[in-house]
Design a protein around this motif. Sequence first.
Motif, PDB file in Angstrom:
ATOM      1  N   PHE B  34       0.850  -1.191   0.000  1.00  0.00           N
ATOM      2  CA  PHE B  34       0.000   0.000   0.000  1.00  0.00           C
ATOM      3  C   PHE B  34       0.890   1.247   0.000  1.00  0.00           C
ATOM      4  N   TYR B  36       0.380   5.189   1.438  1.00  0.00           N
ATOM      5  CA  TYR B  36      -0.423   6.144   2.170  1.00  0.00           C
ATOM      6  C   TYR B  36       0.210   7.522   2.021  1.00  0.00           C
ATOM      7  N   GLN B  38       0.239  11.558   3.715  1.00  0.00           N
ATOM      8  CA  GLN B  38      -0.124  12.397   4.857  1.00  0.00           C
ATOM      9  C   GLN B  38       0.226  13.835   4.516  1.00  0.00           C
ATOM     10  N   LEU B  44      -3.434  10.198   7.875  1.00  0.00           N
ATOM     11  CA  LEU B  44      -2.949   9.403   6.747  1.00  0.00           C
ATOM     12  C   LEU B  44      -4.141   8.953   5.912  1.00  0.00           C
ATOM     13  N   LEU B  46      -5.265   6.539   2.491  1.00  0.00           N
ATOM     14  CA  LEU B  46      -4.853   5.507   1.551  1.00  0.00           C
ATOM     15  C   LEU B  46      -4.775   6.095   0.154  1.00  0.00           C
ATOM     16  N   ARG B  49      -3.486   0.696  -3.545  1.00  0.00           N
ATOM     17  CA  ARG B  49      -3.264  -0.690  -3.138  1.00  0.00           C
ATOM     18  C   ARG B  49      -2.767  -1.432  -4.366  1.00  0.00           C
ATOM     19  N   MET B  84       3.922  13.823   2.931  1.00  0.00           N
ATOM     20  CA  MET B  84       4.712  12.688   3.391  1.00  0.00           C
ATOM     21  C   MET B  84       4.077  11.430   2.819  1.00  0.00           C
ATOM     22  N   TYR B  86       4.058   7.231   2.711  1.00  0.00           N
ATOM     23  CA  TYR B  86       4.460   6.018   3.408  1.00  0.00           C
ATOM     24  C   TYR B  86       4.105   4.799   2.579  1.00  0.00           C
ATOM     25  N   LYS B  90       1.570  -5.585   4.155  1.00  0.00           N
ATOM     26  CA  LYS B  90       0.758  -6.494   4.949  1.00  0.00           C
ATOM     27  C   LYS B  90       1.156  -7.915   4.573  1.00  0.00           C
ATOM     28  N   ASN B  96      -3.771  -8.520   9.976  1.00  0.00           N
ATOM     29  CA  ASN B  96      -3.992  -7.232   9.312  1.00  0.00           C
ATOM     30  C   ASN B  96      -3.012  -6.156   9.740  1.00  0.00           C
ATOM     31  N   LYS B  97      -1.900  -6.562  10.309  1.00  0.00           N
ATOM     32  CA  LYS B  97      -0.896  -5.578  10.726  1.00  0.00           C
ATOM     33  C   LYS B  97      -0.214  -5.001   9.501  1.00  0.00           C
ATOM     34  N   LEU B  98      -0.159  -3.677   9.436  1.00  0.00           N
ATOM     35  CA  LEU B  98       0.588  -2.999   8.386  1.00  0.00           C
ATOM     36  C   LEU B  98       1.921  -2.552   8.959  1.00  0.00           C
ATOM     37  N   THR B  99       2.995  -2.930   8.271  1.00  0.00           N
ATOM     38  CA  THR B  99       4.331  -2.459   8.638  1.00  0.00           C
ATOM     39  C   THR B  99       4.670  -1.313   7.703  1.00  0.00           C
ATOM     40  N   PHE B 100       4.944  -0.158   8.282  1.00  0.00           N
ATOM     41  CA  PHE B 100       5.194   1.023   7.486  1.00  0.00           C
ATOM     42  C   PHE B 100       6.688   1.267   7.310  1.00  0.00           C
TER      43      PHE B 100
END
Lengths: 114, 110
Positions: B34, B36, B38, B44, B46, B49, B84, B86, B90, B96-100
């Motif tokens: 993904f 994102y 900001q 943030l 979306l 995807r 910004m 990001y 996933k 469903n944890k998103l690591t940024f």
Amino acid sequence: DTAVSQTPKYLVTQMGNDKSIKCEQNLGHDTMYWYKQDSKKFLKIMFSYNNKELIINETVPNRFSPKSPDKAHLNLHINSLELGDSAVYFCASSQMGTSFYGYTFGSGTRLTVV
Amino acid sequence: AQRVTQPEKLLSVFKGAPVELKCNYSYSGSPELFWYVQYSRQRLQLLLRHISRESIKGFTADLNKGETSFHLKKPFAQEEDSAMYYCALKITGGGNKLTFGTGTQLKVEL
């Protein structure tokens, strides 16, 4: 009509105090999250709840305690606040499983500990 | 463990110039990626995807599994693109944890 709303938007407090941040979503999502954005803008997950059940609990001090009274609400309580807790805290929500389209974020709570 | 790398903290381009924001990930399974965005002091949002292969606000991103990359591109930068950005990953079965990634600040100059 805000989808994910957090209160308060700003929070300034002294070291050692206890404070809470509230989050509510009206999207019908079943999963909610807390993320911390530090001064370098780095985003890190803290907790996640699915239908009121804790499913993600990253390495976070015990002073942080999430509470989810129902699937539309996820609150964050912080005890004995420290200077290093100063950050922006974002709440987010999503649907679990095959209906996952990404997160919807709240507008953030800027916490300043003095 | 999975990881997302955005090598540039700041990217400055002139209005009308092409933009490429780099994102590399490390994950041995089948990822979902993904982007994102900001805007200044806002939430943030979306942007893209990889699954939907869409173009939003003129931005596109293609998942390259061979290079483990998901770079964000736009042919002509606009002033309102300053924000910004990001990249997030996933993984399968991660709750469903998103690591940024650490984010890239895009500045579009006139």
